[in-house]
Design a protein around this motif. Structure first.
Motif, PDB file in Angstrom:
ATOM      1  N   UNK A 188       0.826  -1.097   0.059  1.00 49.28           N
ATOM      2  CA  UNK A 188      -0.045  -0.077   0.259  1.00 49.28           C
ATOM      3  C   UNK A 188       0.827   1.055   0.241  1.00 49.28           C
ATOM      4  N   UNK A 189       2.072   1.167   0.603  1.00 48.75           N
ATOM      5  CA  UNK A 189       2.442   2.109   0.814  1.00 48.75           C
ATOM      6  C   UNK A 189       3.225   2.790  -0.354  1.00 48.75           C
ATOM      7  N   UNK A 190       3.525   1.958  -1.045  1.00 46.63           N
ATOM      8  CA  UNK A 190       4.270   2.092  -1.829  1.00 46.63           C
ATOM      9  C   UNK A 190       3.002   2.234  -3.733  1.00 46.63           C
ATOM     10  N   UNK A 191       2.163   1.683  -3.219  1.00 43.46           N
ATOM     11  CA  UNK A 191       1.221   1.751  -4.010  1.00 43.46           C
ATOM     12  C   UNK A 191       0.579   3.712  -4.140  1.00 43.46           C
ATOM     13  N   UNK A 192       0.755   3.915  -2.806  1.00 39.20           N
ATOM     14  CA  UNK A 192       0.358   5.627  -2.161  1.00 39.20           C
ATOM     15  C   UNK A 192       1.334   6.467  -2.870  1.00 39.20           C
ATOM     16  N   UNK A 193       3.055   6.056  -3.016  1.00 35.73           N
ATOM     17  CA  UNK A 193       4.394   6.755  -3.682  1.00 35.73           C
ATOM     18  C   UNK A 193       3.851   6.892  -5.080  1.00 35.73           C
ATOM     19  N   UNK A 222      -6.130  -1.114   4.672  1.00 38.63           N
ATOM     20  CA  UNK A 222      -6.105  -0.342   5.862  1.00 38.63           C
ATOM     21  C   UNK A 222      -5.187   0.307   6.288  1.00 38.63           C
ATOM     22  N   UNK A 223      -4.463  -0.023   4.985  1.00 35.09           N
ATOM     23  CA  UNK A 223      -2.955   1.238   5.111  1.00 35.09           C
ATOM     24  C   UNK A 223      -3.450   2.254   4.000  1.00 35.09           C
ATOM     25  N   UNK A 224      -4.269   2.105   2.890  1.00 33.72           N
ATOM     26  CA  UNK A 224      -5.057   2.812   2.196  1.00 33.72           C
ATOM     27  C   UNK A 224      -5.901   3.736   3.077  1.00 33.72           C
ATOM     28  N   UNK A 225      -7.005   3.161   3.779  1.00 33.32           N
ATOM     29  CA  UNK A 225      -7.963   3.859   4.392  1.00 33.32           C
ATOM     30  C   UNK A 225      -7.360   5.032   5.312  1.00 33.32           C
ATOM     31  N   UNK A 226      -5.509   4.401   6.255  1.00 36.96           N
ATOM     32  CA  UNK A 226      -5.503   5.721   6.738  1.00 36.96           C
ATOM     33  C   UNK A 226      -4.745   6.602   6.175  1.00 36.96           C
ATOM     34  N   UNK A 228      -4.093   6.687   2.927  1.00 36.59           N
ATOM     35  CA  UNK A 228      -4.696   7.552   1.571  1.00 36.59           C
ATOM     36  C   UNK A 228      -5.930   7.749   0.858  1.00 36.59           C
ATOM     37  N   UNK A 229      -6.972   8.607   0.997  1.00 34.85           N
ATOM     38  CA  UNK A 229      -8.274   8.558   1.496  1.00 34.85           C
ATOM     39  C   UNK A 229      -9.265   9.214   0.125  1.00 34.85           C
ATOM     40  N   UNK A 230      -7.834   9.269  -1.045  1.00 34.34           N
ATOM     41  CA  UNK A 230      -7.948   9.653  -1.767  1.00 34.34           C
ATOM     42  C   UNK A 230      -7.814   8.929  -3.232  1.00 34.34           C
ATOM     43  N   UNK A 231      -7.063   7.054  -2.820  1.00 29.34           N
ATOM     44  CA  UNK A 231      -6.657   6.172  -3.795  1.00 29.34           C
ATOM     45  C   UNK A 231      -8.120   5.263  -2.675  1.00 29.34           C
ATOM     46  N   UNK A 232      -9.250   5.250  -3.749  1.00 26.87           N
ATOM     47  CA  UNK A 232     -10.683   4.353  -3.730  1.00 26.87           C
ATOM     48  C   UNK A 232      -9.858   3.134  -4.786  1.00 26.87           C
ATOM     49  N   UNK A 233     -11.051   2.302  -3.384  1.00 26.10           N
ATOM     50  CA  UNK A 233     -10.774   0.619  -3.629  1.00 26.10           C
ATOM     51  C   UNK A 233     -11.946   0.222  -4.620  1.00 26.10           C
ATOM     52  N   UNK A 234     -12.160  -0.208  -5.612  1.00 32.45           N
ATOM     53  CA  UNK A 234     -12.944   0.242  -6.372  1.00 32.45           C
ATOM     54  C   UNK A 234     -13.366  -1.388  -6.861  1.00 32.45           C
ATOM     55  N   UNK A 235     -12.320  -2.427  -6.912  1.00 26.60           N
ATOM     56  CA  UNK A 235     -13.120  -3.688  -7.104  1.00 26.60           C
ATOM     57  C   UNK A 235     -11.713  -4.629  -6.461  1.00 26.60           C
ATOM     58  N   UNK A 236     -12.654  -5.845  -5.967  1.00 25.92           N
ATOM     59  CA  UNK A 236     -11.352  -7.257  -4.845  1.00 25.92           C
ATOM     60  C   UNK A 236     -12.378  -8.403  -5.811  1.00 25.92           C
ATOM     61  N   UNK A 237     -11.124  -9.059  -7.150  1.00 32.64           N
ATOM     62  CA  UNK A 237     -11.997 -10.271  -7.688  1.00 32.64           C
ATOM     63  C   UNK A 237     -10.750 -11.215  -6.960  1.00 32.64           C
ATOM     64  N   UNK A 238     -10.601 -13.100  -7.167  1.00 26.18           N
ATOM     65  CA  UNK A 238      -9.981 -13.384  -7.039  1.00 26.18           C
ATOM     66  C   UNK A 238      -9.885 -13.908  -8.207  1.00 26.18           C
TER      67      UNK A 238
END
Length: 360
Positions: A188-193, A222-226, A228-238
């Motif tokens: 998540x930290x890498x993604x935020x960066x 949890x890390x994205x929510x804490x 980077x509120x501007x980073x929206x998780x729009x899908x979770x698929x296996x």
């Protein structure tokens, strides 16, 4: 005898050096190139931190007989087909270290992603005289019949890379592996960066039924929510930890959610599948859609070098030296922590090229 203990963690430093291991993934997957290689060159090394606390497991507490591994029959139960780099490297590492320390006989089995087969594999190895077992569990639940069979024969079980939901120092000695929640957090930290903390991200989930998927998801979400509120998780698929499945899911997401700007894949194989899907759709992976995944396979790190990837969090599969060193300490009467956690490195655009030879 039931003994209550507090869990404790043993921190582990990974020693990374040149290796000929190659290609891509943490579970069911596609092809690889020399993914076996010299597994000893990037083995894990344990260090005891000052923060370690709580009681662990000893040979006396476990109730197993003393054993010299050089005169022993050791069994290794692999969970998934060795057609992907993670499993190939893991099995080869166990075989190499068993040979190095002079284990009398090493039995190896592969469950082919079938829980019932893994149970019967372990029971068969016990019937063949296995005196110590190293198990890479397919799922966190369901191995109870096999663990009970081992306990009945007073055969210690060491679990690696996935946890089982059983009682440490009763059903198994200890767990050796990564902190998967931390891996998700670092991803998540890498993604935020790389996204600047803004955009729409899809998560390619691993296979269900094991703690790796659950923990890597929790750490990331949890890390994205804490942070980077501007980073929206729009899908979770296996994508089931497989490259072809990851590609299929990404193809579907490109159609259903064309505004996705980032992908978090819970292993490299799914991430590489996403790269293929994005390129076929005329998009530029690494630019139009940022990609971060977990594993540290050579193909993923190479994609990072090529600019088609943005970050990779390592999950080191070379358990042989650490597993047998832990077994030797256990039989020497030393206390083994319930969780022996390894530290994993991280690849990004700054270090990928110089670190490529350390990938498996």
């Amino acid at each position: 005898m039931m003994i209550q203990r507090r869990s404790r963690t043993l921190a582990v430093a990974c020693v990374l050096a040149a290796t000929t291991l190659a290609a891509a993934g943490c579970a069911k997957s596609e092809t690889s190139n020399n993914a076996g290689g010299d597994s000893s060159q990037a083995a894990q090394e344990a260090k005891t931190p000052e923060t370690s606390s709580g009681s662990g497991c000893t040979l006396e507490t476990y109730g197993a007989p003393k054993l010299d591994l050089k005169n022993a029959v050791v069994g290794f139960s692999q969970s998934e087909k060795e057609a992907n780099p993670f499993r190939i490297a893991e099995t080869q590492s166990i075989k190499d270290e068993a040979k190095k320390i002079g284990v009398k006989k090493l039995l190896t089995t592969n469950a082919q992603s079938q829980l019932s087969k893994q149970i019967s594999d372990i029971q068969d190895m016990l019937s063949q005289g296995a005196q110590f077992l190293i198990v890479a569990p397919l799922n966190s639940d369901g191995l109870e019949p096999a663990l009970k069979a081992a306990a009945a024969k007073k055969v210690p079980v060491l679990t690696i890379d996935r946890k089982v939901n059983s009682t440490a120092c009763k059903d198994y000695v200890a767990f050796l592996g990564s902190d998967f929640v931390e891996q998700g957090k670092r991803a998540a930290d890498a993604m935020i960066k790389v996204t600047g903390g803004k955009g729409k991200v899809a998560i390619l989930l691993g296979a269900s039924g094991n703690n790796v998927t659950t923990d890597r998801t929790k750490g990331f979400v949890d890390q994205v929510k804490a942070e980077a509120p501007g980073l929206e998780i729009v899908a979770q698929q296996t994508g089931e930890f497989a490259r072809d499945k990851g590609q299929q899911v990404m193809e579907q997401l490109i159609q259903s959610k064309p505004d996705i700007t980032a992908v978090y894949a819970e292993n490299d194989e799914m991430g590489l599948g996403a790269v293929t899907a994005l390129k076929a759709a005329g998009k530029k992976p690494g630019e139009d859609v940022k990609i971060v995944s977990v594993d540290g396979t050579r193909n993923a790190v190479q994609a990072l070098v090529n600019g088609e990837y943005n970050a990779v969090i390592e999950s080191n599969p070379r358990f042989g030296p650490l597993a047998f060193a832990t077994a030797q300490k256990f039989y020497a009467g030393e206390e083994i922590p319930e969780n022996v956690i390894i530290t994993d490195r991280e690849y990004d655009e700054a270090n990928a090229k110089e670190s490529l030879n350390g990938a498996y």
